[in-house]
Scaffold this motif. Sequence first.
Motif, short mmCIF file in Angstrom:
data_model
loop_
_atom_site.label_atom_id
_atom_site.label_comp_id
_atom_site.label_asym_id
_atom_site.label_seq_id
_atom_site.Cartn_x
_atom_site.Cartn_y
_atom_site.Cartn_z
N VAL A 146 -5.47 -4.32 22.62
CA VAL A 146 -5.26 -3.29 21.58
C VAL A 146 -5.86 -3.71 20.25
N SER A 147 -6.56 -4.85 20.24
CA SER A 147 -7.07 -5.37 18.97
C SER A 147 -8.08 -4.43 18.32
N ALA A 148 -8.84 -3.72 19.13
CA ALA A 148 -9.86 -2.82 18.58
C ALA A 148 -9.39 -1.37 18.54
N ALA A 149 -8.14 -1.14 18.95
CA ALA A 149 -7.66 0.24 19.04
C ALA A 149 -7.21 0.80 17.71
N ALA A 150 -7.02 -0.04 16.70
CA ALA A 150 -6.59 0.45 15.39
C ALA A 150 -7.05 -0.53 14.33
N ASP A 151 -7.20 -0.02 13.13
CA ASP A 151 -7.56 -0.86 12.00
C ASP A 151 -6.44 -1.86 11.72
N PRO A 152 -6.77 -3.15 11.47
CA PRO A 152 -5.70 -4.11 11.16
C PRO A 152 -4.80 -3.65 10.02
N ALA A 153 -5.37 -2.89 9.08
CA ALA A 153 -4.54 -2.39 7.98
C ALA A 153 -3.44 -1.46 8.49
N ASP A 154 -3.70 -0.75 9.60
CA ASP A 154 -2.67 0.13 10.16
C ASP A 154 -1.47 -0.67 10.64
N TRP A 155 -1.72 -1.83 11.25
CA TRP A 155 -0.63 -2.66 11.75
C TRP A 155 0.18 -3.24 10.59
N LEU A 156 -0.51 -3.64 9.51
CA LEU A 156 0.20 -4.16 8.36
C LEU A 156 1.02 -3.08 7.67
N ARG A 157 0.45 -1.87 7.58
CA ARG A 157 1.21 -0.76 6.98
C ARG A 157 2.43 -0.42 7.80
N ALA A 158 2.32 -0.54 9.13
CA ALA A 158 3.48 -0.27 9.98
C ALA A 158 4.57 -1.31 9.77
N LEU A 159 4.17 -2.57 9.65
CA LEU A 159 5.15 -3.65 9.47
C LEU A 159 5.75 -3.64 8.07
N THR A 160 4.91 -3.45 7.06
CA THR A 160 5.39 -3.50 5.67
C THR A 160 4.91 -2.27 4.93
N PRO A 161 5.55 -1.13 5.16
CA PRO A 161 5.14 0.08 4.43
C PRO A 161 5.56 0.03 2.96
N ASP A 162 5.11 1.01 2.22
CA ASP A 162 5.48 1.14 0.80
C ASP A 162 5.07 -0.08 -0.01
N GLU A 163 3.87 -0.58 0.26
CA GLU A 163 3.36 -1.70 -0.53
C GLU A 163 3.02 -1.23 -1.95
N PRO A 164 3.43 -1.97 -2.99
CA PRO A 164 3.04 -1.59 -4.35
C PRO A 164 1.55 -1.75 -4.56
N SER A 165 0.95 -0.81 -5.29
CA SER A 165 -0.49 -0.89 -5.53
C SER A 165 -0.85 -2.03 -6.47
N ILE A 166 0.03 -2.32 -7.42
CA ILE A 166 -0.22 -3.40 -8.38
C ILE A 166 1.01 -4.31 -8.41
N VAL A 167 0.77 -5.61 -8.31
CA VAL A 167 1.83 -6.60 -8.43
C VAL A 167 1.54 -7.42 -9.68
N VAL A 168 2.46 -7.38 -10.63
CA VAL A 168 2.28 -8.09 -11.90
C VAL A 168 2.97 -9.45 -11.81
N PRO A 169 2.22 -10.54 -11.85
CA PRO A 169 2.85 -11.88 -11.79
C PRO A 169 3.54 -12.18 -13.11
N PRO A 170 4.45 -13.15 -13.14
CA PRO A 170 5.16 -13.48 -14.38
C PRO A 170 4.22 -13.86 -15.53
N SER A 171 3.12 -14.51 -15.21
CA SER A 171 2.21 -14.94 -16.27
C SER A 171 1.56 -13.78 -16.99
N LEU A 172 1.43 -12.64 -16.35
CA LEU A 172 0.76 -11.49 -16.94
C LEU A 172 1.73 -10.37 -17.28
N ALA A 173 3.01 -10.71 -17.39
CA ALA A 173 4.01 -9.67 -17.67
C ALA A 173 3.74 -9.00 -19.01
N ASP A 174 3.24 -9.76 -20.01
CA ASP A 174 2.95 -9.19 -21.32
C ASP A 174 1.57 -8.54 -21.39
N PHE A 175 0.79 -8.72 -20.34
CA PHE A 175 -0.56 -8.15 -20.31
C PHE A 175 -0.79 -7.46 -18.96
#
Length: 448
Positions: A146-175
């Motif tokens: 099934v490795s070629a049956a779907a885009d790897p991104a589809d499997w990751l979205r199934a496992l971890t849906p609702d991923e945030p588009s932007i992740v702000v690390p602590p160092s850049l909290a003010d920027f």
Amino acid sequence: MSMDLTADPHTGTELHRYAEALLANLAAGGSLDVAPPEFTDVSGHWLAPAVEALTALLRGDDALEPLGRAAHRDPHKTALFLCLALAVAGQGERIHASWFGTAFGELRPDRPVTHGQRALWLAAAKGAYGPAGKIFVLRKLDAVSVSAAADPADWLRALTPDEPSIVVPPSLADFPELAELPELAEPVRAAARLARLRGRCVEITSARENRVGGRLANHSRTPATGWAEDEPLAVLRRLIGTGGPEGPMNSLTGHLLNDLRPGADPYLTAIALHVAAPIVREAAERLAQATQAGPPATVILPILGHQVVLHPEGPDSASLADAEERVVTEGVPARGGPWPAYALLGLGAVLLVAAVALPGLSVPLALAAAVLAVALAGFGGYRLLLRRRQEQADADYVAAQLRELRELAEGAVWALHEYAREADKRAQDAASDLTELTRLLRRGPRAG
């Protein structure tokens, strides 16, 4: 030779009624309280001898003769009926290994999974056939690529849906603007996604088995009323001719992706993760590699609407000077010259001189001219004072903007230094997450 129960409507109706009642009782408690009717075998049809074989198996009697008749007439339906009926009765351990193979058939990535296959898949995942049944399904799924049956991104979205588009690390909290730059955002997002992926795999592989009386809640000898899904019973009812029409079938990849999503049955999720393990592992390795990218040597950051180039040693002097020049230029609005105020002052002076120096003016007229002259001069002076206040306010605003520009530029440089220090720890954590995730995927689901 007739293959249709309609050749004898009375016999067919009685057989269907008995089979439906038998399945209902078996699903409810695994009992044989329903007495078999007095119906005769319909030559060429598999159901009557299959029901006879099922009742014999449940009573512990010899079922070889009716089983042979049913298998001779339709081996696939007979095997599927017996495997599912014994599973819903909680006696799946009574099936023969050859029945399971005949009933399951072959899986292919380019063909939909039949409802019968999905029902056996579900029952085996629940433990209805013991470790051997689960191992059989795992081998069937492993045999299909099934490795070629779907885009790897589809499997990751199934496992971890609702991923945030932007992740702000602590160092850049003010920027947060820095956190949106692709060269800085990608390693942070990859690390966060890898951590979530590891957490999801830990959740799947460490889910405690629901036990009732020391046995799995849906293991063998537990009737199907404890199952959330009705797929096995629905397939059985369609087999005996009392169920409704079949619903749409899903592909193998579709079933696996659905099983991986949060909220799916944990037994099915464990199997799906095992099948998707090579894809998940490859995706995790790419995420871990993405976290190792260090911060770029040069970053262009918009500060107060002006592009400033940042280096590790500080803001670029040329770009900062250009930004300061733009702040000065754009911070002072065009107000025109002070000439109207000077004109009012001059006009007032002329009127005052005329009121005093011109002979022949009456006292009231001279007095009125003098008052008007003072009023004009006063208004002109007020306009000059107001303008000077506005100019001071403009100068203060520009000075504040320049100060803020320099402070933000320096602060962004220090934030980038902190980001670089975080990058080392982020890469180490990602390597640890990858190691743990690989271990979990290698362990696979428990057979029991």
